[in-house]
Scaffold this motif. Sequence first.
Motif, PDB file in Angstrom:
ATOM      1  N   MET A   1      -8.340   8.690 -10.668  1.00 42.79           N
ATOM      2  CA  MET A   1      -8.890   7.763 -11.114  1.00 42.79           C
ATOM      3  C   MET A   1      -8.290   7.044  -9.202  1.00 42.79           C
ATOM      4  N   THR A   2      -9.095   6.167  -8.363  1.00 48.47           N
ATOM      5  CA  THR A   2      -8.576   5.908  -6.865  1.00 48.47           C
ATOM      6  C   THR A   2      -7.541   4.879  -6.860  1.00 48.47           C
ATOM      7  N   SER A   3      -7.574   4.258  -5.843  1.00 50.73           N
ATOM      8  CA  SER A   3      -6.417   3.477  -5.762  1.00 50.73           C
ATOM      9  C   SER A   3      -6.694   2.210  -5.688  1.00 50.73           C
ATOM     10  N   LEU A   4      -8.416   1.600  -5.594  1.00 54.13           N
ATOM     11  CA  LEU A   4      -8.533   1.018  -5.936  1.00 54.13           C
ATOM     12  C   LEU A   4      -8.432   0.328  -7.951  1.00 54.13           C
ATOM     13  N   GLN A   5      -9.009   1.081  -8.568  1.00 57.88           N
ATOM     14  CA  GLN A   5      -9.036   0.871  -9.625  1.00 57.88           C
ATOM     15  C   GLN A   5      -7.459   1.080 -10.325  1.00 57.88           C
ATOM     16  N   THR A   6      -6.464   1.976 -10.115  1.00 59.56           N
ATOM     17  CA  THR A   6      -5.462   1.796 -10.342  1.00 59.56           C
ATOM     18  C   THR A   6      -4.269   0.589  -9.848  1.00 59.56           C
ATOM     19  N   GLN A   7      -4.850   0.171  -8.874  1.00 58.31           N
ATOM     20  CA  GLN A   7      -4.840  -1.320  -8.605  1.00 58.31           C
ATOM     21  C   GLN A   7      -4.442  -2.892  -9.644  1.00 58.31           C
ATOM     22  N   ALA A   8      -6.187  -2.056  -9.388  1.00 57.03           N
ATOM     23  CA  ALA A   8      -6.990  -2.848 -10.568  1.00 57.03           C
ATOM     24  C   ALA A   8      -6.415  -3.696 -12.056  1.00 57.03           C
ATOM     25  N   ARG A   9      -6.253  -2.143 -12.664  1.00 56.23           N
ATOM     26  CA  ARG A   9      -6.180  -1.884 -14.100  1.00 56.23           C
ATOM     27  C   ARG A   9      -4.132  -2.290 -13.697  1.00 56.23           C
ATOM     28  N   ALA A  10      -2.960  -2.381 -12.646  1.00 56.14           N
ATOM     29  CA  ALA A  10      -1.653  -3.080 -12.493  1.00 56.14           C
ATOM     30  C   ALA A  10      -1.916  -4.366 -12.656  1.00 56.14           C
ATOM     31  N   LEU A  11      -3.334  -4.925 -11.892  1.00 55.48           N
ATOM     32  CA  LEU A  11      -3.459  -6.376 -11.732  1.00 55.48           C
ATOM     33  C   LEU A  11      -3.783  -6.896 -13.514  1.00 55.48           C
ATOM     34  N   GLY A  12      -4.304  -5.913 -14.130  1.00 57.04           N
ATOM     35  CA  GLY A  12      -5.277  -6.933 -15.530  1.00 57.04           C
ATOM     36  C   GLY A  12      -3.251  -6.909 -16.795  1.00 57.04           C
ATOM     37  N   ASP A  13      -2.719  -7.228 -15.920  1.00 53.97           N
ATOM     38  CA  ASP A  13      -1.739  -7.830 -17.225  1.00 53.97           C
ATOM     39  C   ASP A  13      -1.272  -8.638 -16.746  1.00 53.97           C
ATOM     40  N   PRO A  14      -1.578  -9.725 -17.476  1.00 50.07           N
ATOM     41  CA  PRO A  14      -1.282 -11.971 -17.051  1.00 50.07           C
ATOM     42  C   PRO A  14       0.060 -11.075 -16.652  1.00 50.07           C
ATOM     43  N   THR A  15       0.858 -10.700 -16.688  1.00 48.31           N
ATOM     44  CA  THR A  15       2.173 -11.278 -16.566  1.00 48.31           C
ATOM     45  C   THR A  15       2.134 -10.346 -14.779  1.00 48.31           C
ATOM     46  N   ARG A  16       1.967  -9.276 -14.507  1.00 46.93           N
ATOM     47  CA  ARG A  16       1.937  -8.122 -13.053  1.00 46.93           C
ATOM     48  C   ARG A  16       1.334  -9.973 -12.233  1.00 46.93           C
ATOM     49  N   HIS A  17       0.432 -10.016 -12.768  1.00 47.67           N
ATOM     50  CA  HIS A  17      -0.901 -11.140 -11.758  1.00 47.67           C
ATOM     51  C   HIS A  17      -0.205 -12.429 -11.542  1.00 47.67           C
ATOM     52  N   ALA A  18       0.695 -12.381 -12.147  1.00 49.19           N
ATOM     53  CA  ALA A  18       1.382 -13.524 -11.822  1.00 49.19           C
ATOM     54  C   ALA A  18       2.835 -13.456 -10.871  1.00 49.19           C
ATOM     55  N   ILE A  19       3.318 -12.312 -11.495  1.00 48.63           N
ATOM     56  CA  ILE A  19       4.662 -11.718  -9.599  1.00 48.63           C
ATOM     57  C   ILE A  19       3.609 -11.708  -8.499  1.00 48.63           C
ATOM     58  N   PHE A  20       2.348 -11.085  -8.728  1.00 45.84           N
ATOM     59  CA  PHE A  20       1.680 -11.127  -7.456  1.00 45.84           C
ATOM     60  C   PHE A  20       1.231 -12.056  -7.056  1.00 45.84           C
ATOM     61  N   GLN A  21       0.615 -12.563  -7.802  1.00 46.50           N
ATOM     62  CA  GLN A  21       0.236 -14.207  -6.956  1.00 46.50           C
ATOM     63  C   GLN A  21       1.627 -14.801  -6.373  1.00 46.50           C
ATOM     64  N   TYR A  22       2.566 -14.892  -7.255  1.00 50.24           N
ATOM     65  CA  TYR A  22       3.814 -15.748  -6.511  1.00 50.24           C
ATOM     66  C   TYR A  22       4.506 -15.113  -5.356  1.00 50.24           C
ATOM     67  N   LEU A  23       3.848 -14.057  -5.027  1.00 50.16           N
ATOM     68  CA  LEU A  23       4.248 -13.523  -3.596  1.00 50.16           C
ATOM     69  C   LEU A  23       3.639 -13.828  -3.581  1.00 50.16           C
ATOM     70  N   VAL A  24       2.510 -13.469  -3.139  1.00 51.49           N
ATOM     71  CA  VAL A  24       1.411 -14.155  -2.417  1.00 51.49           C
ATOM     72  C   VAL A  24       1.346 -15.246  -1.534  1.00 51.49           C
ATOM     73  N   GLU A  25       1.375 -15.804  -2.834  1.00 50.70           N
ATOM     74  CA  GLU A  25       1.462 -17.619  -2.104  1.00 50.70           C
ATOM     75  C   GLU A  25       2.956 -18.296  -1.655  1.00 50.70           C
ATOM     76  N   HIS A  26       4.073 -16.822  -1.583  1.00 48.27           N
ATOM     77  CA  HIS A  26       5.681 -17.495  -0.722  1.00 48.27           C
ATOM     78  C   HIS A  26       5.667 -17.050   0.121  1.00 48.27           C
ATOM     79  N   SER A  27       4.574 -15.416   0.297  1.00 49.32           N
ATOM     80  CA  SER A  27       4.396 -14.727   2.160  1.00 49.32           C
ATOM     81  C   SER A  27       5.728 -14.756   2.211  1.00 49.32           C
TER      82      SER A  27
END
Length: 212
Positions: free
Chosen positions: A1-27
């Motif tokens: 599995m490529t790193s891109l797909q590993t990252q996509a699958r990690a973000l496929g979980d709504p909670t992990r995506h919410a955590i990631f977006q919170y970090l993106v938005e707060h910089s």
Amino acid sequence: MTSLQTQARALGDPTRHAIFQYLVEHSRAVDVAELTAHLGLHHNAIRQHLAKLLDAELIVESTVPNGGPGRPKLVYRVDPSTDSRWGPNGPYERLSWLLTELATSDTTPVEIGRRATAGDPIDPETSAVDALTAHLTSTGFDPTVEVDDSTVRFVLGPCPFASTAALAPKVVCELHRGMAMGIAERAGSITVEDLAVVDPHQGGCVLTCRLG
């Protein structure tokens, strides 16, 4: 599995995506306590999701003084190398927008997907097959390309949106078929004919196109 797909699958979980977006938005660096308060989850659950994001190299972990005795505090921020790929305009966020549009309109999933890629950049020097390959790769599908005369088959890896696709395969898969159609129409000399769907967790869906 490529790193891109590993990252996509990690973000496929709504909670992990919410955590990631919170970090993106707060910089800035954020600790577990802040994420726990924001999401209303137990701190152990937050730590488990952070571990998945760390394994996928989507975020970085560091320490800061905790202002008193004891061990330094762990804090997290977005890995700078992934912000542009998975930030506010990343594939998972785009899927959320498309699903919202679908829920609030009478337009078919295919048409919504086709319109969604109308503004996607395409290198005028690249071939139609390469343009579709680049689109599928950037979305996290890790395609394998098979060319047989005028027929091109893109065999897709495990779906990066498997959790959502398993609940509504016709909707999610038709959205992505439409997106591929939009890229094909703009690239020219290639037509999307079919998307054969299998278990999204296993991979093996086949997007069949015809050249000419």
